[in-house]
Write a protein that holds these residues in place. Sequence first.
Motif, mmCIF file in Angstrom:
data_model
loop_
_atom_site.group_PDB
_atom_site.id
_atom_site.type_symbol
_atom_site.label_atom_id
_atom_site.label_comp_id
_atom_site.label_asym_id
_atom_site.label_seq_id
_atom_site.Cartn_x
_atom_site.Cartn_y
_atom_site.Cartn_z
ATOM 1 N N GLN A 36 0.822 -0.900 -0.107
ATOM 2 C CA GLN A 36 -0.070 0.110 0.001
ATOM 3 C C GLN A 36 0.923 1.167 0.026
ATOM 4 O OE1 GLN A 36 -2.457 -0.837 3.478
ATOM 5 N NE2 GLN A 36 -4.098 -1.390 2.193
ATOM 6 N N LEU A 37 1.947 1.090 0.771
ATOM 7 C CA LEU A 37 2.626 2.486 0.928
ATOM 8 C C LEU A 37 3.625 2.561 -0.589
ATOM 9 C CD1 LEU A 37 3.910 1.923 4.356
ATOM 10 C CD2 LEU A 37 2.531 3.672 3.851
ATOM 11 N N CYS A 38 4.019 1.534 -0.939
ATOM 12 C CA CYS A 38 4.654 1.720 -2.282
ATOM 13 C C CYS A 38 3.681 2.211 -3.461
ATOM 14 C CB CYS A 38 5.281 0.341 -2.883
ATOM 15 S SG CYS A 38 6.614 -0.295 -1.773
ATOM 16 N N PHE A 39 2.529 1.638 -3.358
ATOM 17 C CA PHE A 39 1.517 2.275 -4.240
ATOM 18 C C PHE A 39 1.381 3.772 -3.967
ATOM 19 C CE2 PHE A 39 -3.110 3.464 -4.627
ATOM 20 C CZ PHE A 39 -3.296 2.990 -6.113
ATOM 21 N N ILE A 40 1.303 4.161 -2.953
ATOM 22 C CA ILE A 40 1.296 5.731 -2.575
ATOM 23 C C ILE A 40 2.268 6.309 -3.219
ATOM 24 C CG2 ILE A 40 1.112 7.306 -0.918
ATOM 25 C CD1 ILE A 40 -0.681 5.263 0.893
ATOM 26 N N LYS A 41 3.393 5.851 -2.922
ATOM 27 C CA LYS A 41 4.920 6.277 -3.226
ATOM 28 C C LYS A 41 4.880 6.688 -4.917
ATOM 29 C CE LYS A 41 9.900 6.269 -3.157
ATOM 30 N NZ LYS A 41 10.875 5.670 -2.482
ATOM 31 N N ASN A 42 4.275 5.486 -5.586
ATOM 32 C CA ASN A 42 4.164 5.497 -7.204
ATOM 33 C C ASN A 42 3.358 6.490 -7.509
ATOM 34 O OD1 ASN A 42 5.975 3.375 -7.419
ATOM 35 N ND2 ASN A 42 4.093 1.802 -7.344
ATOM 36 N N LEU A 43 2.204 6.831 -6.833
ATOM 37 C CA LEU A 43 1.269 8.060 -7.357
ATOM 38 C C LEU A 43 1.935 9.448 -6.855
ATOM 39 C CD1 LEU A 43 -2.040 6.689 -5.582
ATOM 40 C CD2 LEU A 43 -1.610 6.661 -7.941
ATOM 41 N N TYR A 44 2.736 9.272 -5.868
ATOM 42 C CA TYR A 44 3.345 10.525 -5.369
ATOM 43 C C TYR A 44 4.251 10.790 -6.624
ATOM 44 C CZ TYR A 44 2.070 11.172 -0.436
ATOM 45 O OH TYR A 44 1.506 11.263 0.740
ATOM 46 N N GLN A 45 5.107 9.849 -7.265
ATOM 47 C CA GLN A 45 5.832 10.028 -8.477
ATOM 48 C C GLN A 45 5.353 10.236 -9.854
ATOM 49 O OE1 GLN A 45 8.693 6.598 -7.440
ATOM 50 N NE2 GLN A 45 9.663 7.793 -5.970
ATOM 51 N N GLY A 46 4.189 10.418 -9.645
ATOM 52 C CA GLY A 46 3.539 10.844 -10.944
ATOM 53 C C GLY A 46 2.818 9.853 -11.871
ATOM 54 N N ASP A 47 2.883 8.430 -11.172
ATOM 55 C CA ASP A 47 2.032 7.382 -11.921
ATOM 56 C C ASP A 47 0.488 7.505 -11.749
ATOM 57 O OD1 ASP A 47 4.447 6.062 -12.311
ATOM 58 O OD2 ASP A 47 4.017 4.136 -11.021
ATOM 59 N N THR A 48 -0.116 6.697 -12.884
ATOM 60 C CA THR A 48 -1.643 6.834 -12.725
ATOM 61 C C THR A 48 -1.978 5.630 -11.741
ATOM 62 O OG1 THR A 48 -1.939 5.252 -14.676
ATOM 63 C CG2 THR A 48 -1.941 7.605 -15.262
ATOM 64 N N ARG A 49 -3.346 5.655 -11.386
ATOM 65 C CA ARG A 49 -3.558 4.696 -10.408
ATOM 66 C C ARG A 49 -3.410 3.230 -11.148
ATOM 67 N NH1 ARG A 49 -9.362 6.850 -9.243
ATOM 68 N NH2 ARG A 49 -9.747 5.070 -10.761
ATOM 69 N N LYS A 50 -3.638 3.053 -12.682
ATOM 70 C CA LYS A 50 -3.172 1.909 -13.152
ATOM 71 C C LYS A 50 -1.698 1.612 -13.270
ATOM 72 C CE LYS A 50 -4.419 -0.363 -17.723
ATOM 73 N NZ LYS A 50 -4.658 0.027 -18.973
ATOM 74 N N GLN A 51 -1.033 2.444 -13.422
ATOM 75 C CA GLN A 51 0.587 2.287 -13.427
ATOM 76 C C GLN A 51 0.966 1.838 -11.786
ATOM 77 O OE1 GLN A 51 1.694 6.092 -15.034
ATOM 78 N NE2 GLN A 51 1.988 5.403 -16.841
ATOM 79 N N ALA A 52 0.702 2.515 -11.150
ATOM 80 C CA ALA A 52 0.847 2.217 -9.616
ATOM 81 C C ALA A 52 0.444 0.955 -9.286
ATOM 82 C CB ALA A 52 0.559 3.393 -8.553
ATOM 83 N N GLY A 53 -0.707 0.396 -9.570
ATOM 84 C CA GLY A 53 -1.324 -0.728 -9.274
ATOM 85 C C GLY A 53 -0.574 -1.596 -9.856
ATOM 86 N N ARG A 54 0.042 -1.866 -11.260
ATOM 87 C CA ARG A 54 0.536 -2.604 -11.874
ATOM 88 C C ARG A 54 2.037 -3.093 -11.097
ATOM 89 N NH1 ARG A 54 -0.205 -1.410 -18.138
ATOM 90 N NH2 ARG A 54 -2.188 -2.336 -18.385
ATOM 91 N N ARG A 55 2.698 -1.923 -10.796
ATOM 92 C CA ARG A 55 3.909 -2.024 -10.098
ATOM 93 C C ARG A 55 3.992 -2.749 -8.735
ATOM 94 N NH1 ARG A 55 7.552 1.910 -12.381
ATOM 95 N NH2 ARG A 55 6.486 3.371 -13.534
ATOM 96 N N VAL A 56 2.907 -2.669 -8.139
ATOM 97 C CA VAL A 56 2.782 -3.563 -6.940
ATOM 98 C C VAL A 56 2.010 -4.784 -6.902
ATOM 99 C CG1 VAL A 56 3.312 -1.571 -5.387
ATOM 100 C CG2 VAL A 56 0.838 -1.979 -5.867
ATOM 101 N N GLY A 57 1.468 -4.906 -8.239
ATOM 102 C CA GLY A 57 0.787 -6.277 -8.338
ATOM 103 C C GLY A 57 -0.596 -6.329 -7.851
ATOM 104 N N ILE A 58 -1.334 -5.096 -7.866
ATOM 105 C CA ILE A 58 -2.904 -5.347 -7.200
ATOM 106 C C ILE A 58 -3.738 -5.298 -8.456
ATOM 107 C CG2 ILE A 58 -2.430 -4.478 -5.160
ATOM 108 C CD1 ILE A 58 -3.141 -1.853 -5.787
ATOM 109 N N SER A 59 -5.090 -5.652 -8.207
ATOM 110 C CA SER A 59 -6.059 -5.737 -9.452
ATOM 111 C C SER A 59 -6.522 -4.225 -9.576
ATOM 112 C CB SER A 59 -7.272 -6.502 -8.967
ATOM 113 O OG SER A 59 -7.841 -5.901 -7.865
ATOM 114 N N ARG A 60 -7.325 -4.102 -10.628
ATOM 115 C CA ARG A 60 -8.068 -2.910 -10.715
ATOM 116 C C ARG A 60 -8.866 -2.506 -9.651
ATOM 117 N NH1 ARG A 60 -10.456 -2.075 -16.455
ATOM 118 N NH2 ARG A 60 -10.757 0.062 -15.631
ATOM 119 N N SER A 61 -9.649 -3.196 -9.117
ATOM 120 C CA SER A 61 -10.642 -2.931 -8.095
ATOM 121 C C SER A 61 -9.965 -2.607 -6.786
ATOM 122 C CB SER A 61 -11.518 -4.197 -7.950
ATOM 123 O OG SER A 61 -11.037 -5.368 -7.463
ATOM 124 N N THR A 62 -8.896 -3.290 -6.434
ATOM 125 C CA THR A 62 -7.965 -2.902 -5.341
ATOM 126 C C THR A 62 -7.552 -1.561 -5.420
ATOM 127 O OG1 THR A 62 -7.817 -5.313 -4.728
ATOM 128 C CG2 THR A 62 -6.114 -3.773 -3.706
#
Length: 69
Positions: A36-62
Amino acid sequence: MDTSQRGHLTWHLSERELDHAIEEAQKTDETCLVRQLCFIKNLYQGDTRKQAGRRVGISRSTTRRWAQA
């Protein structure tokens, strides 16, 4: 770059604080919290939700739930 899923992001932690929180969660083997924290960090760094989710291996709904939380 697709910005449609970026939305408004409110920073509650500095990147330094976020890095520290990730390190602490790793020390205590809190895998879900680390993701979850890595997902947030990815968003902070400019990723879209989709990109950030892919980086940490979570589904679209998550991705959607975590972004709303």
